[in-house]
Design an enzyme around this catalytic site. Sequence first.
Site, PDB file in Angstrom:
ATOM      1  N   CYS A  35       1.033  -1.276  -0.102  1.00  0.00           N
ATOM      2  CA  CYS A  35       0.010  -0.059  -0.132  1.00  0.00           C
ATOM      3  C   CYS A  35       0.735   1.150   0.100  1.00  0.00           C
ATOM      4  CB  CYS A  35      -0.978  -0.224   1.172  1.00  0.00           C
ATOM      5  SG  CYS A  35      -0.120  -0.193   2.726  1.00  0.00           S
ATOM      6  N   ASP A  37       2.345   2.817   2.539  1.00  0.00           N
ATOM      7  CA  ASP A  37       2.224   3.405   3.693  1.00  0.00           C
ATOM      8  C   ASP A  37       3.604   3.166   4.489  1.00  0.00           C
ATOM      9  OD1 ASP A  37      -0.149   3.951   2.920  1.00  0.00           O
ATOM     10  OD2 ASP A  37      -1.535   2.844   4.554  1.00  0.00           O
ATOM     11  N   CYS A  60      -2.886   5.404   5.649  1.00  0.00           N
ATOM     12  CA  CYS A  60      -4.340   5.381   5.681  1.00  0.00           C
ATOM     13  C   CYS A  60      -4.714   5.820   7.061  1.00  0.00           C
ATOM     14  CB  CYS A  60      -4.799   4.117   5.350  1.00  0.00           C
ATOM     15  SG  CYS A  60      -4.540   2.694   6.563  1.00  0.00           S
ATOM     16  N   CYS A 104      -2.552  -3.247   8.615  1.00  0.00           N
ATOM     17  CA  CYS A 104      -2.149  -1.863   9.120  1.00  0.00           C
ATOM     18  C   CYS A 104      -1.750  -1.985  10.522  1.00  0.00           C
ATOM     19  CB  CYS A 104      -3.392  -0.647   9.005  1.00  0.00           C
ATOM     20  SG  CYS A 104      -4.185  -0.944   7.373  1.00  0.00           S
TER      21      CYS A 104
HETATM   22 FE1  FES Z   1      -1.650   0.009   4.495  1.00  0.00          FE
HETATM   23 FE2  FES Z   1      -3.211   0.836   6.080  1.00  0.00          FE
HETATM   24  S1  FES Z   1      -3.707   0.668   3.746  1.00  0.00           S
HETATM   25  S2  FES Z   1      -0.983   0.666   6.464  1.00  0.00           S
END
Ligand code: FES
Length: 131
Positions: A35, A37, A60, A104
């Site tokens: 993702c 992040d 996110c 996450c």
């Molecule tokens: Fe990847 Fe939340 S979508 S950490």
Amino acid sequence: MPVYSDKVMDHFMNPRNVGEIEDPDGVGEVGNPVCGDMMTFYIRVKDGYLEDVKFKTFGCGAAIAVSSMVSELAKGKTLEEAMKIDAHTVAEELGGLPKNKFHCSNLGDEALHKAIQDYLGKKKQKEGKND
Ligand code: FES
């Protein structure tokens, strides 16, 4: 759009302990390549306790809420206790996370643990130098 608990929303809207610690005792950075992040934790250690914990998260809503909760859970704990904080505890404290958002919560404890390991590594190096 996943359904979040009130607690997740609260920590997402008003995250605690956001920022950086100047000259920290340990830093832990993790990222999720899927993702994209990123999460960085900064710690200040005093007498074996986490005196201060701060974080910066580029991610996110769940990742932000998770970082905030991890920082609250870790503050004031011994290093040993903080190493035991895991993704399940964090998700539970947040009143649950949607299944597809569970990855996450892994980032939070990983970043915290990395910061503690960074501190312990540096401490060992210093002690080695004093020999
Ligand atoms: Fe990847 Fe939340 S979508 S950490």
